[in-house]
Motif scaffolding. Structure first.
Motif, PDB file in Angstrom:
ATOM      1  N   TYR A 173      -0.311  -7.659 -32.953  1.00 41.15           N
ATOM      2  CA  TYR A 173      -0.623  -8.864 -32.738  1.00 41.15           C
ATOM      3  C   TYR A 173      -0.956  -8.247 -31.495  1.00 41.15           C
ATOM      4  CZ  TYR A 173      -2.011 -13.243 -31.621  1.00 41.15           C
ATOM      5  OH  TYR A 173      -3.176 -14.778 -30.828  1.00 41.15           O
ATOM      6  N   GLN A 347       9.521 -14.703 -35.068  1.00 37.28           N
ATOM      7  CA  GLN A 347       8.628 -13.723 -35.180  1.00 37.28           C
ATOM      8  C   GLN A 347       9.450 -12.850 -35.663  1.00 37.28           C
ATOM      9  OE1 GLN A 347       5.286 -15.881 -33.783  1.00 37.28           O
ATOM     10  NE2 GLN A 347       4.935 -15.626 -35.952  1.00 37.28           N
ATOM     11  N   THR A 459       5.438 -17.703 -47.368  1.00 42.78           N
ATOM     12  CA  THR A 459       6.215 -17.792 -46.342  1.00 42.78           C
ATOM     13  C   THR A 459       7.069 -16.633 -46.050  1.00 42.78           C
ATOM     14  OG1 THR A 459       6.900 -18.829 -45.731  1.00 42.78           O
ATOM     15  CG2 THR A 459       4.890 -19.243 -44.648  1.00 42.78           C
ATOM     16  N   GLN A 465       4.030 -13.250 -42.910  1.00 45.50           N
ATOM     17  CA  GLN A 465       3.912 -12.926 -41.718  1.00 45.50           C
ATOM     18  C   GLN A 465       3.489 -12.575 -41.007  1.00 45.50           C
ATOM     19  OE1 GLN A 465       7.894 -13.444 -39.703  1.00 45.50           O
ATOM     20  NE2 GLN A 465       7.586 -14.824 -38.071  1.00 45.50           N
ATOM     21  N   ASP A 468      -0.060 -13.241 -41.848  1.00 41.76           N
ATOM     22  CA  ASP A 468      -0.806 -14.507 -41.438  1.00 41.76           C
ATOM     23  C   ASP A 468      -1.196 -15.052 -39.928  1.00 41.76           C
ATOM     24  OD1 ASP A 468      -0.776 -18.029 -41.550  1.00 41.76           O
ATOM     25  OD2 ASP A 468       1.748 -17.581 -41.266  1.00 41.76           O
ATOM     26  N   LEU A 469      -0.226 -14.041 -39.040  1.00 40.98           N
ATOM     27  CA  LEU A 469      -0.168 -14.554 -38.070  1.00 40.98           C
ATOM     28  C   LEU A 469      -1.645 -13.919 -37.041  1.00 40.98           C
ATOM     29  CD1 LEU A 469       0.948 -14.865 -34.921  1.00 40.98           C
ATOM     30  CD2 LEU A 469       2.049 -12.487 -35.137  1.00 40.98           C
ATOM     31  N   ASN A 473      -3.185 -17.396 -38.649  1.00 41.87           N
ATOM     32  CA  ASN A 473      -3.107 -18.003 -37.967  1.00 41.87           C
ATOM     33  C   ASN A 473      -3.412 -17.705 -36.214  1.00 41.87           C
ATOM     34  OD1 ASN A 473      -2.729 -21.271 -39.292  1.00 41.87           O
ATOM     35  ND2 ASN A 473      -1.482 -20.552 -40.486  1.00 41.87           N
ATOM     36  N   TYR A 474      -4.129 -16.735 -36.009  1.00 40.29           N
ATOM     37  CA  TYR A 474      -3.756 -15.789 -34.793  1.00 40.29           C
ATOM     38  C   TYR A 474      -4.199 -16.629 -33.351  1.00 40.29           C
ATOM     39  CZ  TYR A 474      -9.437 -15.832 -36.179  1.00 40.29           C
ATOM     40  OH  TYR A 474     -10.230 -16.507 -37.101  1.00 40.29           O
ATOM     41  N   ASN A 476      -3.661 -20.641 -33.384  1.00 37.66           N
ATOM     42  CA  ASN A 476      -2.278 -21.261 -33.900  1.00 37.66           C
ATOM     43  C   ASN A 476      -1.895 -21.943 -33.136  1.00 37.66           C
ATOM     44  OD1 ASN A 476      -1.537 -23.626 -34.828  1.00 37.66           O
ATOM     45  ND2 ASN A 476      -1.216 -23.157 -37.360  1.00 37.66           N
ATOM     46  N   TYR A 480       5.971 -22.454 -33.981  1.00 36.99           N
ATOM     47  CA  TYR A 480       5.991 -21.273 -34.917  1.00 36.99           C
ATOM     48  C   TYR A 480       5.449 -19.845 -34.984  1.00 36.99           C
ATOM     49  CZ  TYR A 480       8.834 -24.817 -36.799  1.00 36.99           C
ATOM     50  OH  TYR A 480       9.721 -25.574 -36.996  1.00 36.99           O
ATOM     51  N   TYR A 481       4.172 -20.292 -34.113  1.00 35.22           N
ATOM     52  CA  TYR A 481       3.455 -18.948 -33.942  1.00 35.22           C
ATOM     53  C   TYR A 481       3.689 -18.224 -32.486  1.00 35.22           C
ATOM     54  CZ  TYR A 481       1.644 -19.562 -38.345  1.00 35.22           C
ATOM     55  OH  TYR A 481       1.308 -20.445 -39.683  1.00 35.22           O
ATOM     56  N   VAL A 484       1.090 -16.649 -30.272  1.00 40.74           N
ATOM     57  CA  VAL A 484      -0.335 -17.686 -29.686  1.00 40.74           C
ATOM     58  C   VAL A 484      -0.375 -18.396 -28.294  1.00 40.74           C
ATOM     59  CG1 VAL A 484      -1.905 -19.442 -30.795  1.00 40.74           C
ATOM     60  CG2 VAL A 484      -0.872 -17.372 -32.239  1.00 40.74           C
TER      61      VAL A 484
END
Length: 597
Positions: A173, A347, A459, A465, A468-469, A473-474, A476, A480-481, A484
């Motif tokens: 990320y 994470q 998940t 994960q 998804d991140l 859901n970049y 979101n 849990y993220y 972000v």
């Protein structure tokens, strides 16, 4: 740097020359430094390294346009635009980090301008993909540096560490973010690797590389002081701990056995003496240390003085910054002491858990100096940053690299333990592969399912994960993220598209005027960088420009100021017709009535 492996000094003797004292000396030295040899061909090693690098490159370089720029990326992009187009950059000690990110990012657009002109520079060099390629490449480079530690960690540990880092949700990320952190971590590891290589083979080039890397580290972020202090403390602690450990180990043994350990490389003092001897004596070593220090100062001054265009003010400001950053975190981004541990569990749980296991192993077994150093480095950084009230998710990247190294140690230990149970080599490899795959998914899913009382089986898919991140859901902002953090919403890109369409309807293109009355607008200046008439007022002001952008709570003021001359361009996202910028900030787009369709 007394953390090197002595693999080259502990080569196996031919069977005809083996004798009891030599075997005894090798047995005494083996637990201290030498990584356990793993039967793997060089071809297999190279294929594994290439596969890990390819995976890391794909995750970091794929669709870099997908995620809208974060607020901080927009600010950094603004500095870069000025540097590239105007040749102007002066370090600001009050608000921003060091200059390395901007100068490395400026290389590509400058080359394009030199070869093809300013249009190529602006159209291909100053793009979201181009600027994000810089941290992405440094992120890939960090994994390449990890793979250079095979001699010090062992084959299994090194490959495991590189793989875990390659697919780390946060490492991916943040490597796709145009911020300083990825460069900072690369230069930190670069300093460690170059110093380690110099200890093993005291060629001056390694010392100079260590000096350059350390200078670039300090020219990237003011927090270099924290990393440097932790590295020094970890090194000293490693040597002190090993001295006590070896002292207790040697008590009761004969002087002959102690001499055998020294000859086989177990004595770190002897290691230091050999470095001095190989360099050519104390005087020559001192000379090269002075040269390295001069190189460090030269690189540091070069960047902070903006290549002598802001000398000596830029250098003064680089020291003045510590006055400002001692006050950082008194109001913003303040979190509890255990925040980083919780964020890592959410994470980066594989790295945290395996890293903790690896740390316990190296403390109890003291098998590898560099592994012990890595554990002290990882948890020393976590402790240092946890004590500071100011906490942000991107600082986690500083822990991830040494945690990956220590995690690799834990995985190699398991491989060795399976071997003691006479498990076949193939089965051991399959077990390790299973652990690495499982480690990339389940725990965060378990935590989320427990909290939400709902099981989402996706998940639990290995590697999900990370996907998804970074690709789903970049933006979101759910708890849990973790990474972000006040991120720009994807709807902002629709706002930019609407602005571009309105500008085309004016038949003025980049000459179309835009009035920004919203006090919050980053990263929009990056997306509007080619427009020549943008006014960033930050408050309500009269305007006759075709496009006006306001914050949602300014709607009444817009009506009172502009009346019926302007009409709101509805976003289509919600009843208010606004464009979400980031959590808590929504923008309204207005245009002259004749432009709205």
């Amino acid at each position: 740097m007394g953390i090197a492996s002595t693999k080259s000094r502990n080569r196996k003797q031919p069977a005809g020359r083996a004798n009891a004292p030599a075997a005894s000396r090798q047995a005494d030295a083996q637990p201290l430094e030498t990584p356990v040899e793993v039967e793997i061909s060089e071809r297999a090693w190279l294929i594994a390294c290439a596969a890990i690098i390819a995976l890391a490159a794909f995750l970091r370089l794929y669709d870099l346009n997908l995620v809208p720029l974060h607020h901080d990326e927009g600010v950094n992009g603004n500095f870069l635009v000025r540097l590239v187009r105007e040749g102007s950059y002066h370090y600001d000690p009050a608000n921003y980090h060091g200059p390395t990110l901007y100068y490395f990012a400026a290389i590509f657009p400058w080359i394009l301008r030199l070869l093809f002109g300013s249009n190529a520079q602006n159209n291909y060099g100053l793009t979201t993909v181009a600027i994000r390629c810089v941290p992405a490449l440094f992120g890939i480079g960090t994994i390449a540096l990890v793979l250079m530690l095979r001699r010090n960690l062992g084959t299994i540990a090194t490959l495991s560490a590189a793989f875990l880092l390659a697919i780390s949700p946060g490492a991916v990320y943040l490597s796709r973010y145009f911020i300083h952190e990825t460069l900072f971590v690369f230069f930190t590891l670069g300093s460690v690797v170059a110093s380690l290589k110099y200890y093993e083979d005291p060629h001056p080039v390694y010392l100079i590389l260590a000096a350059i890397s350390t200078a670039l580290l300090f020219a990237t972020k003011e927090t270099a002081m924290i990393s440097a202090a932790v590295l020094v403390i970890a090194l000293v602690s490693t040597q002190v701990y090993r001295w006590f450990w070896k002292s207790s180990l040697s008590s009761g043994r004969t002087a002959r056995k102690r001499k055998g350990r020294r000859e086989s490389g177990g004595d770190s003092d002897g290691g230091y003496r050999r470095v001095v001897e190989r360099v050519g004596g104390p005087a020559r070593l001192a000379l090269w240390l002075v040269i390295a220090f001069v190189v460090f100062i030269a690189v540091y001054v070069l960047f902070y003085s903006s290549f002598f265009t802001n000398y000596p003010q830029g250098v003064y400001d680089s020291l003045k910054t510590f006055q400002f950053w001692t006050k950082t975190g008194k109001e913003a981004h303040v979190h509890p002491l255990a925040t980083y541990v919780w964020w890592l569990l959410l994470q980066e749980s594989p790295l945290l858990i395996l890293g903790a296991i690896g740390a316990m192993l190296v403390v109890l077994k003291t098998a590898k100096s560099f592994a012990l150093f890595s554990a002290l480095w990882a948890f020393g950084l976590m402790a240092a940053y946890s004590l500071i009230a100011y906490k942000t998710p991107w600082l986690i990247l500083n822990f991830i690299v040494p945690l990956a190294l220590t995690s690799g140690v834990a995985i190699e230990w398991l491989y060795e333990e399976l071997g003691k149970w006479e498990v076949s080599k193939r089965t051991r490899w399959l077990v390790l592969a299973g652990i690495l795959l499982v480690a990339t998914g389940p725990l965060p899913g378990v935590i989320r399912a427990f909290e939400q009382k709902e099981i989402n089986w996706k998940t639990f898919i290995p590697g999900y994960q990370t996907i998804d991140l970074n690709f789903v859901n970049y933006d979101n902002d759910d708890q849990y993220y973790v990474y972000v953090y006040a991120h720009t919403r994807r709807e902002t890109l629709k706002l930019v598209d609407e602005i571009n369409q309105l500008a085309q309807r004016t038949h003025q293109g980049a000459e179309a005027g835009i009035t920004m009355v919203s006090p919050e607008y980053w990263p929009l200046p990056w997306y509007l960088r080619d427009y020549k008439r943008v006014g960033y007022y930050g408050h309500m002001t009269p305007s006759t420009e075709p496009i006006v952008i306001a914050r949602q709570d300014q709607a009444a003021e817009v009506q009172a100021t502009f009346g019926d001359r302007y009409q709101q361009v509805h976003s289509g996202f919600n009843a208010a017709g606004n464009f979400p910028l980031r959590p808590g900030v929504d923008l309204l787009l207005y245009a002259r009535r004749e432009l709205v369709r």
